[in-house]
Scaffold this motif. Structure first.
Motif, mmCIF file in Angstrom:
data_model
loop_
_atom_site.group_PDB
_atom_site.id
_atom_site.type_symbol
_atom_site.label_atom_id
_atom_site.label_comp_id
_atom_site.label_asym_id
_atom_site.label_seq_id
_atom_site.Cartn_x
_atom_site.Cartn_y
_atom_site.Cartn_z
ATOM 1 N N SER A 166 0.967 -1.026 -0.046
ATOM 2 C CA SER A 166 0.017 0.324 0.375
ATOM 3 C C SER A 166 0.706 1.660 0.116
ATOM 4 O O SER A 166 0.627 2.164 0.831
ATOM 5 C CB SER A 166 -1.202 0.315 1.073
ATOM 6 N N GLY A 167 2.012 1.222 0.257
ATOM 7 C CA GLY A 167 3.048 1.953 -0.443
ATOM 8 C C GLY A 167 3.623 2.282 0.738
ATOM 9 O O GLY A 167 4.525 3.326 0.208
ATOM 10 N N ALA A 168 3.860 1.665 1.528
ATOM 11 C CA ALA A 168 4.919 1.696 2.606
ATOM 12 C C ALA A 168 5.757 1.668 2.997
ATOM 13 O O ALA A 168 6.023 0.319 2.080
ATOM 14 C CB ALA A 168 4.054 1.274 4.288
ATOM 15 N N THR A 169 6.969 1.505 2.982
ATOM 16 C CA THR A 169 8.465 1.748 2.676
ATOM 17 C C THR A 169 8.880 0.088 4.041
ATOM 18 O O THR A 169 7.666 0.122 4.924
ATOM 19 C CB THR A 169 9.458 2.449 3.718
ATOM 20 N N ALA A 170 10.087 -0.514 3.367
ATOM 21 C CA ALA A 170 9.747 -1.266 4.499
ATOM 22 C C ALA A 170 10.182 -1.517 5.875
ATOM 23 O O ALA A 170 9.771 -2.168 6.560
ATOM 24 C CB ALA A 170 11.474 -2.899 3.650
ATOM 25 N N ASP A 171 11.352 -0.487 6.221
ATOM 26 C CA ASP A 171 11.523 -0.240 6.952
ATOM 27 C C ASP A 171 10.403 0.206 8.340
ATOM 28 O O ASP A 171 10.129 -0.255 9.286
ATOM 29 C CB ASP A 171 12.586 0.523 7.502
ATOM 30 N N ALA A 172 9.893 1.061 7.992
ATOM 31 C CA ALA A 172 8.066 1.468 8.981
ATOM 32 C C ALA A 172 7.219 0.555 8.896
ATOM 33 O O ALA A 172 6.734 0.334 9.838
ATOM 34 C CB ALA A 172 7.935 2.408 7.261
ATOM 35 N N ALA A 173 7.169 -0.384 7.413
ATOM 36 C CA ALA A 173 6.282 -2.228 8.012
ATOM 37 C C ALA A 173 6.478 -2.731 8.759
ATOM 38 O O ALA A 173 6.010 -2.542 9.491
ATOM 39 C CB ALA A 173 5.961 -2.332 6.196
ATOM 40 N N ALA A 174 8.167 -3.112 8.628
ATOM 41 C CA ALA A 174 8.495 -3.521 9.453
ATOM 42 C C ALA A 174 8.221 -3.288 11.413
ATOM 43 O O ALA A 174 8.298 -3.855 11.962
ATOM 44 C CB ALA A 174 10.336 -3.809 9.503
ATOM 45 N N SER A 175 8.735 -1.528 11.716
ATOM 46 C CA SER A 175 8.735 -1.091 12.792
ATOM 47 C C SER A 175 6.963 -0.824 12.660
ATOM 48 O O SER A 175 7.061 -1.244 13.851
ATOM 49 C CB SER A 175 9.111 0.133 12.854
ATOM 50 N N ALA A 176 6.141 -1.072 12.250
ATOM 51 C CA ALA A 176 4.794 -0.714 12.896
ATOM 52 C C ALA A 176 4.259 -1.802 13.021
ATOM 53 O O ALA A 176 3.428 -2.707 13.882
ATOM 54 C CB ALA A 176 3.538 -0.102 11.605
ATOM 55 N N VAL A 177 4.473 -3.216 12.008
ATOM 56 C CA VAL A 177 4.334 -4.898 12.577
ATOM 57 C C VAL A 177 4.972 -5.380 13.629
ATOM 58 O O VAL A 177 4.919 -5.881 14.738
ATOM 59 C CB VAL A 177 4.708 -5.710 11.680
ATOM 60 N N LEU A 178 6.300 -4.692 14.377
ATOM 61 C CA LEU A 178 7.230 -5.211 15.896
ATOM 62 C C LEU A 178 6.553 -3.939 16.811
ATOM 63 O O LEU A 178 6.233 -5.066 17.589
ATOM 64 C CB LEU A 178 8.529 -4.140 15.354
ATOM 65 N N GLY A 179 6.036 -2.802 16.511
ATOM 66 C CA GLY A 179 5.649 -2.680 17.468
ATOM 67 C C GLY A 179 3.645 -2.742 17.780
ATOM 68 O O GLY A 179 3.812 -2.887 19.004
#
Length: 315
Positions: free
Chosen positions: A276-289
């Motif tokens: 949906s347009g998120a960067t890989a590190d942003a998506a990873a931080s969201a999932v980790l959180g």
């Protein structure tokens, strides 16, 4: 153990072995993928470390409320009143047990035992769990439909391959075969008992409101946890889009029998967010959180509450 008991227990053991094998396989694949993409996970963790603390507190509060809403939905699936304090404690313990055993077996076992300790027969307790699960699935499906209409183009529905279609139609085929088999009369009596319990619950407006309202709030609050985390890490997606992606990803991950969706939900969420347009590190931080708030922080306290309930003979 007699030969008849051994023969009857063999299919149960085989199913348990296959579920355990599938769970271990998915977890191992998740570990290998995490090792392969370790730089992305590391940058995501660093981004989470400097995230907005206010939004993370909002996500933590939403996590706590999920156990209250799960208790509300469980009470709505049972006609007789349940002890409120122990019911909430059981849901907290069940969420921890669900991340230890595969495919929701932990939560199901804890809730089944709790309901039986409250005086329900095994059949009525199992029916109550089934009613709650069915309400949750229907609510999720309705939310996905509404959010998909409100956010067109966010959710791309893939073409259904023959194998996937067979998996979806499999339960209906099994039920039809059982009803047509010599076990048909017994199955029909069981279904009649289930229908009677459902009618008894819905004959009470307060119980029906608790069942459907609790199921709706539970799904929305879990989506709210992910929304709060995406806001904390400044992920550029609208809250409605994040909610839709969460509901779709968690529904897809439920098809894989891993403890608490470990590996399957993480991969599905990360894939949905990046698509949906998120960067890989942003998506990873969201999932980790999201996992930190809903799994890792409550895990040890939840297991301690589980042990306390067992000692108090509430389970």
């Amino acid at each position: 153990m007699t030969s008849q008991q051994y023969t009857a227990a063999a299919p149960v053991r085989r199913r348990a072995y296959w579920r355990t094998f599938a769970s271990v396989t998915v977890v191992l694949v998740a570990v290998l993928l995490a090792h392969q993409h370790w730089p992305v996970l590391r940058s995501g963790a660093l981004r989470l470390a400097v995230a907005d603390r206010g939004w993370l507190l909002v996500g933590a509060a939403a996590t706590v409320l999920t156990w209250v809403c799960s208790s509300l939905a469980q009470q709505g699936a049972v006609a007789r009143p349940l002890p409120a304090g122990r019911l909430v404690a059981a849901q907290f313990a069940a969420s921890a047990a669900n991340h230890v055993l595969p495919a929701g077996l932990g939560a199901g076992a804890v809730n089944l035992r709790f309901l039986m300790r409250c005086g329900l027969t095994a059949a009525r307790a199992a029916t109550a769990l089934g009613v709650k699960a069915a309400a949750s699935a229907l609510v999720r499906g309705a939310l996905i439909a509404v959010l998909a209409l409100a956010s067109p183009g966010v959710l791309q529905v893939p073409r259904m391959p023959p194998v996937g279609l067979a998996v979806l139609l499999g339960p209906a085929v099994v039920v039809a075969l059982l009803l047509a088999s010599p076990l048909g009369p017994r199955c029909r009596r069981a279904l009649a008992a289930v229908r009677a319990d459902i009618r008894e619950v819905h004959a009470r407006p307060s119980r029906a409101a608790a069942l459907w309202g609790g199921s709706l709030a539970f799904a929305l609050l879990h989506a709210g946890v992910l929304i709060a985390v995406t806001q904390a890490v400044a992920l550029p997606l609208a809250p409605a889009e994040v909610a839709l992606l969460y509901l779709a990803a968690s529904s897809a991950a439920a098809l894989l029998p891993t403890p608490g969706g470990l590996g399957s939900l993480d991969a599905a969420l990360a894939l949905a967010l990046t698509a949906s347009g998120a960067t890989a590190d942003a998506a990873a931080s969201a999932v980790l959180g999201y996992r930190l708030l809903t799994v890792w922080l409550p895990l040890v306290p939840g297991l301690l509450v589980l042990g306390w309930l067992v000692r108090r003979r509430a389970l």
